[in-house]
Scaffold this active site. Structure first.
Site: not given
Ligand SMILES: Cc1ncc(COP(=O)(O)O)c(C=O)c1O
Length: 436
Positions: A252, A294, A360-361
């Site tokens: 997150g 991520g 085309c959007e």
């Molecule tokens: C369960 C879960 N873990 C980890 C992540 C990774 O989140 P981020 O890319 O914001 O770090 C997500 C992303 O939606 C998620 O749904």
């Protein structure tokens, strides 16, 4: 200009370089649209977490495990790089689990998320003896237990709780509010009920508590609230005699899409999480700590290079048409996301333009009213911070192949994903004989 978070980008004599490689030359050599991923930036982002959270291991004697969220970018070269660095994997499908195993991620560093795991995926997770299924519902728990029983196995389960925390982010990427589809509600007792049910089952082992409240968080207070709510639940469980080995706080952490707005670093995140965890040291035996970042691992490491093919002046504004489109990078179209866009050559004169893809959007617009150095037809533009949720969300809409992707590293530039061909577009289509 500032390239907050993009340490791999430099401007030399007005020319944009990525890890020292001239961005125009990359575009020329590998074609456009082109994803460029910087190995050095991924390594820096990953190590920042490892360094920051080592403190937790020192203070508690427990493990810190970073399970990289594959959904952000599951290109095999990227996942292998992160696995080589020691990272684990957060997977949400059989496909991502397959990639994690190919990337040689040890099973004890793989967690399986998602609110609709299929029987096939559960079998695969059990066969691979993963660290935990992050269970999202009682129905899923019952299914895991049944399948594990049929396989003569015991599956590790953690419980994804819904803590009802406002992550203060875009509503489409908020996941821990009580009306969200994710997790087991704590307040109503649903989460506790699920854990107790699991304890009565022969083929699951309760190992952890999991939570993920949303993505692109730029304020640390929701993380503090999340940690507290998760740990309060762990205390509640301990009172019932249930000991938790792992606490997984999800991902997150946001990245600086706006180059004039700082966002918290993994070090600042670690301070908040570790301090909050330590408040519980007299109440429970502190658990191993897992995180699933991520975006903050790969987001800032990616640049999308695109060529300007047309410039159109209307009475209402100037449009710069580029050969990347929303099929290559959906975030602006689906979340109104802001990405910095800069030319690869900075001319002195500036102008205000709209930058659009060719689909085309009407939503296929990467930026509106952007004041950027003047561009001409044939120039290359760089869309920054596209390493996360870029190629992983790309698709073939409007009959367009997904773009090529290269990795810039100290060893050179490597193609890590080939450009899709026209043949790829129809590779899975079948025309019934009577139509031939
Ligand atoms: C369960 C879960 N873990 C980890 C992540 C990774 O989140 P981020 O890319 O914001 O770090 C997500 C992303 O939606 C998620 O749904």
């Amino acid at each position: 200009m500032k390239f907050l978070g993009n340490d791999m980008i430099t401007l030399e004599d007005g020319v944009l370089k990525i890890d020292g490689y001239d961005a125009r030359e990359l575009a020329e050599r590998y074609g456009t649209p082109l994803y460029v991923m910087s190995e050095s930036q991924i390594v820096r982002n990953y190590r920042a977490y490892e360094d920051a959270f080592r403190e937790y291991e020192k203070k508690t004697g427990k493990d810190f495990i970073l399970c990289y969220a594959y959904k952000a970018n599951a290109n095999l070269a990227i996942t292998r790089l992160l696995s080589k660095l020691g990272g684990g994997a957060d997977v949400v499908s059989g496909g991502e689990l397959y990639i994690a195993r190919l990337s040689k991620v040890p099973p004890e560093k793989i967690v399986f998320n998602g609110n609709c795991k299929t029987e096939e995926e559960i079998v695969m997770g059990i066969e691979n003896n993963i660290r935990a299924f992050n269970v999202d519902s009682i129905s899923e728990l019952i299914l895991i237990n049944r399948i594990a029983n049929e396989m003569g196995a015991v599956a590790n389960v953690a419980f994804r709780i819904n803590p009802d925390v406002d992550p203060k982010t875009h509503p489409k990427i908020a996941t821990g509010l009580k009306k969200s589809k994710f997790g087991l509600d704590v307040q109503s007792g649903m989460a506790m009920k699920a854990v107790k049910m699991a304890l009565e089952m022969d083929n699951v082992k309760v190992v952890g508590v999991h939570c993920h409240i949303g993505s692109q968080l730029t304020d640390l207070s929701p993380f503090e609230e999340e940690t507290r709510k998760v740990m309060d639940f762990v205390v509640e469980l301990e009172r019932e005699g249930i000991k938790i080995e792992d606490v997984n706080l999800g991902g997150g952490l946001g990245i600086p899409y706006h180059k004039d707005r700082e966002v918290p670093t993994p070090y600042q995140l670690a301070e908040v999480i570790i301090n909050t965890m330590m408040e519980y040291q007299d109440k429970v035996d502190l658990p191993n700590l897992l995180l699933e970042p991520g975006r903050s691992i790969v987001g800032t490491a990616g640049v999308l290079l695109a060529k300007v093919h047309h410039i159109k002046e209307t009475p209402y504004g100037k449009w710069v048409m580029i050969d990347a489109g929303m099929n290559d990078m959906m975030r602006p179209a689906i979340y109104d996301a802001y990405h910095e866009i800069v030319p690869c050559v900075f001319r002195e004169e500036r102008e205000v333009v709209n930058i659009a893809g060719g689909l085309c959007e009407s939503s296929d617009v990467f930026g509106r009213d952007r004041n950027i150095p003047k561009v001409k037809v044939g120039d290359i533009l760089a869309i920054l911070d596209v390493g996360a949720y870029g190629i992983s969300m790309a698709n073939n809409y409007n009959g367009r192949g997904r773009p090529r992707m290269v990795l810039t590293s100290e060893k050179g530039v490597y193609i890590i994903r080939e450009r899709e061909t026209y043949g790829d577009l129809i590779a899975k289509d079948i025309v019934p004989g009577y139509l031939l």
